[in-house]
Enzyme design. Structure first.
Site, PDB file in Angstrom:
ATOM      1  N   HIS A  26      -3.569   2.134 -18.654  1.00 37.99           N
ATOM      2  CA  HIS A  26      -2.356   2.724 -18.090  1.00 37.99           C
ATOM      3  C   HIS A  26      -2.054   2.286 -16.659  1.00 37.99           C
ATOM      4  CE1 HIS A  26      -5.062   5.773 -16.213  1.00 37.99           C
ATOM      5  NE2 HIS A  26      -4.065   5.942 -15.356  1.00 37.99           N
TER       6      HIS A  26
ATOM      7  N   GLU B  61       0.640  -1.597 -13.342  1.00 38.73           N
ATOM      8  CA  GLU B  61       1.042  -1.106 -12.026  1.00 38.73           C
ATOM      9  C   GLU B  61       0.213  -1.697 -10.897  1.00 38.73           C
ATOM     10  OE1 GLU B  61       0.807   3.218  -9.888  1.00 38.73           O
ATOM     11  OE2 GLU B  61       1.646   3.152 -11.906  1.00 38.73           O
ATOM     12  N   ASP B  62      -1.102  -1.893 -11.136  1.00 37.36           N
ATOM     13  CA  ASP B  62      -2.017  -2.235 -10.042  1.00 37.36           C
ATOM     14  C   ASP B  62      -2.687  -3.593 -10.167  1.00 37.36           C
ATOM     15  OD1 ASP B  62      -1.494   0.203  -8.839  1.00 37.36           O
ATOM     16  OD2 ASP B  62      -3.146   1.226  -9.817  1.00 37.36           O
TER      17      ASP B  62
END
Length: 708
Positions: A110, A114-115
């Site tokens: 998840h 994003e990272d």
């Protein structure tokens, strides 16, 4: 979702079962293991998952972990632990709640998009469209692109994705739980900011999705951050009772014996309250007993067994009937089912009891997570616009998604979302057609109209609640039956909401729709008020004063020489009304309808009535019949025009009309009418009753419902 660091020390429902994150970090750094073999770091997650899903495919979990570990390698959390410990902990939380394999796969991944350098396309290629959708749903929007609107717009995006797949919010809730568990190294002001968003948005969402296990721990963690003194006081109170005999355990033993003797297979356990629950009980009862620190949970195999248990407990213990609630026959809006009761326990202390099946208990703890993959069932399908239809999508979420589309401004959306979620419970009202509507507590008929009809509620002009006429501002309660009265007029400007509707609207969907309509239809200023009367001036209509009026039937005094006869203005009698006369000064006779209240008052005071009857003079059929009618209606634009149009269509002339100021959305129109023929009256009243918004028509002097 990059979170933050060490444990706050707040109590957690799974504290005893939590895995050692430092051990996980060491296992992660040790490598991914041989090809085809589960890495040590994910072995515990796999065992928990297999306990719920014995036939689960673990290979996809292994591959997801390998990608997550390699992409996050070198990243650390503020606590100094390897970053991979966060997605591992989030995945374990979901595994303990019984989430299926696809959810766990997306949970491991998840934060990758994003990272890290991993892209959504790569996730989709390796793990399929469902995992890609879930990962995308929980990926935050960049502050670089959205600035201060990044947080509200991220939640908007997440809610829209949740509307298409509820598993998106399951992952977000588990993610926030682990972040709250590890909030301790953040600056106090950032801890407070994260805790407030958790309190205002995430905890209500957990409640609405039925994930009570997550909700309870999130509440305690927020409680510790935002109210540390109250938290410490509650913690001390719980610890003070820990060394004392537990009255609930004694009551549980008696219950086991009663149910065993009755031949009912049941498990009876003491279920401890979490700290926030204890705090609420203390505020409610001021003093806490040992029985207040928990509740008794009775688990059985079948629904019928729940009622059998209830019967035995109410027979063998003293029940508190006011505490009984049946959430099996009428489940809560968030899937929750259980029987609630309370009985006198040891030393007369009140022991609260929850009775449910094992399946109900799983759903009560895990909510939508316990339902597994909602799209694996045959009823899963696609809507006309290609979106997946979620058979588990609750009504509150559908309403939220509807109004958010009409709220492009991020600040308005954020405020409306918090307001919507601030309602701590919902009520279920029954529609006249047999369906149900779920609404926040305190909602009115206005809210019910927009929940059922959307913008079509602009045509609503009234309601019946439990069979009685009610204003649109009437507050609805659990179990009420509401029938919404809709105008058949296709032109919405003929009715439409008034500004008062806005005051009665509690739900954002209703408020936004009303505001949009009012902005598009500016109000026409009212005529100036009469300062002396305090009301709107009468509206003149019909023939001018002094005009020659046609002749027709008149009231005459029986067995008496011709006398001056006056028709009473209080009840305006017309043929074929039954009439009674009373002599007045000057030898005249005033004629009233016999049911007129004035007749009763005069007879009671000793006045002697005289017999009168109707007499048809020459020119009958072109008579001079006057009658005063009162129309009771729900206030709406163009009501006066519609009523006078109907009156004119029947051939009646309006001598005068007066409109009283609206009160609680109701309005009264009073018309003095001139009829060509008294036989017109029943049809006239029927026609007025059919005007949208009008719910009653009466003759002046007494209440007479319009003929049907």
């Amino acid at each position: 979702m990059s979170a933050e660091a060490t444990n706050t020390g707040a109590p957690g429902r799974w504290r005893g079962r939590r895995i050692d994150l430092r051990r996980l970090g060491r296992a992660a750094l040790a490598g991914s293991g041989a090809r085809g073999r589960l890495p040590d770091a994910i072995d515990h997650v796999a065992k928990v998952h297999r306990a719920h899903h014995p036939g689960a495919d673990l290979d996809i979990l292994r591959r997801a972990y390998v990608l997550a570990e390699s992409s996050h390698r070198g990243q650390t959390r503020k606590s100094g632990e390897p970053y991979i410990t966060h997605p591992l902990a989030v995945t374990l939380i979901l595994a303990e709640l019984g989430a299926e394999t696809t959810t766990l796969t997306a949970s491991l991944l998840h934060d990758t998009v994003e990272d890290t350098e991993v892209t959504l396309d790569q996730v989709g290629e390796q793990f399929g469209a469902e995992v890609r959708f879930l990962v995308d749903g929980v990926t935050k929007l960049e502050k670089v692109d959205y600035g201060a609107a990044a947080e509200p717009e991220t939640f908007r995006k997440m809610l829209v994705a949740t509307g298409n797949d509820v598993r998106v919010m399951s992952i977000k809730l588990a993610d926030r739980l682990h972040n709250m568990r590890t909030l301790g190294v953040m600056r106090p002001e950032k801890q407070a900011r994260i805790a407030k968003v958790t309190r205002d948005v995430l905890i209500p969402l957990a409640e609405r999705l039925g994930v009570q296990a997550l909700k309870a721990e999130l509440e305690d963690l927020v409680f510790a951050v935002l109210h540390p003194e109250e938290y410490a006081r509650t913690r001390e109170l719980v610890l003070a009772h820990a060394g004392r005999p537990d009255p609930l355990q004694a009551t549980a033993g008696r219950m086991r014996a009663v149910l065993r003797e009755a031949g009912i297979a049941a498990e009876v356990a003491v279920r401890r309250r979490h700290f926030v629950s204890v705090h609420r009980v203390r505020l409610k009862r001021r003093e806490i007993t040992g029985s207040d620190l928990g509740r008794l949970l009775v688990l059985v195999g079948e629904d019928a067994d729940c009622y059998a248990v209830l019967g035995e407990l109410h027979t063998c213990f003293t029940p508190y009937i006011s505490e009984f609630k049946d959430f099996i026959a009428v489940p809560k809006f968030n899937l929750y089912q259980s029987l609630h009761t309370a009985v006198a326990g040891e030393d007369g202390q009140v022991a609260e009891v929850l009775i449910r099946t094992h399946r109900m208990h799983r759903v009560a703890e895990a909510g939508v997570i316990a339902l597994g993959n909602p799209y694996a069932a045959p009823e899963a399908c696609e809507s006309a616009d290609g979106e997946r239809v979620d058979p588990t999508r609750p009504g509150w979420l559908s309403r939220l998604l509807e109004w958010q589309r009409a709220t492009p401004d991020p600040d308005t959306f954020w405020t409306s979302l918090r307001d919507e979620l601030a309602q701590d419970r919902e009520v279920t009202v029954f529609r006249a057609d047999g369906g149900t509507i779920g609404l926040p507590a305190g909602s009115s008929c206005v809210d019910a109209a927009y929940a059922q009809y959307g913008d079509g509620a602009h045509h609503c002009f009234g309601a019946r609640v439990n069979g009685r006429l009610a204003t649109l501002g009437t507050i609805l309660h659990d179990g009420d039956t509401v029938q919404l009265l809709m105008s058949p007029d296709a032109d919405v400007t003929a009715c439409g909401p008034s500004p008062e509707w806005r005051e009665h609207a509690r739900t954002p969907a209703a408020r936004i729709a009303i505001d949009r309509w009012l902005a598009a239809h500016p109000a026409v200023p009212d005529p100036p008020a009469d300062p002396a009367a305090g009301t709107r001036p009468p509206v003149p209509a019909g023939p001018p004063r002094g005009a020659e009026r046609p002749r027709g039937p008149v009231a005459v005094v029986a067995d008496r020489a011709a006398a001056s006869v006056r028709l009473a203005g209080c009840c305006t009698p017309v043929p074929p009304d039954e009439v009674t006369g009373f002599p007045v000064r000057g030898g005249a006779v005033t004629v009233h309808r016999t049911p007129c209240p004035a007749v009763h008052r005069m007879i009671t005071s000793g006045r002697q009535p005289v017999e009168v009857r109707w007499h048809t003079a020459d020119g009958a059929g072109c008579g001079d019949y006057r009658v005063t009618l009162r129309a009771e209606a729900f206030s709406r634009p163009r009501l006066l025009a519609d009523l006078t149009e109907v009156i004119a269509a029947t051939g009646a002339a309006v001598v005068s009309a007066a409109v009283e100021p609206p009160y609680e959305q109701r309005v009264r129109h009073t018309y003095t009418l001139q009829l060509a023929d008294a036989a017109q009256l029943p049809e006239l009243m029927r026609a007025m009753r059919r005007v949208p918004g009008v719910y009653d028509v009466e003759r002046a002097g007494r209440s007479v419902a319009a003929p049907l």
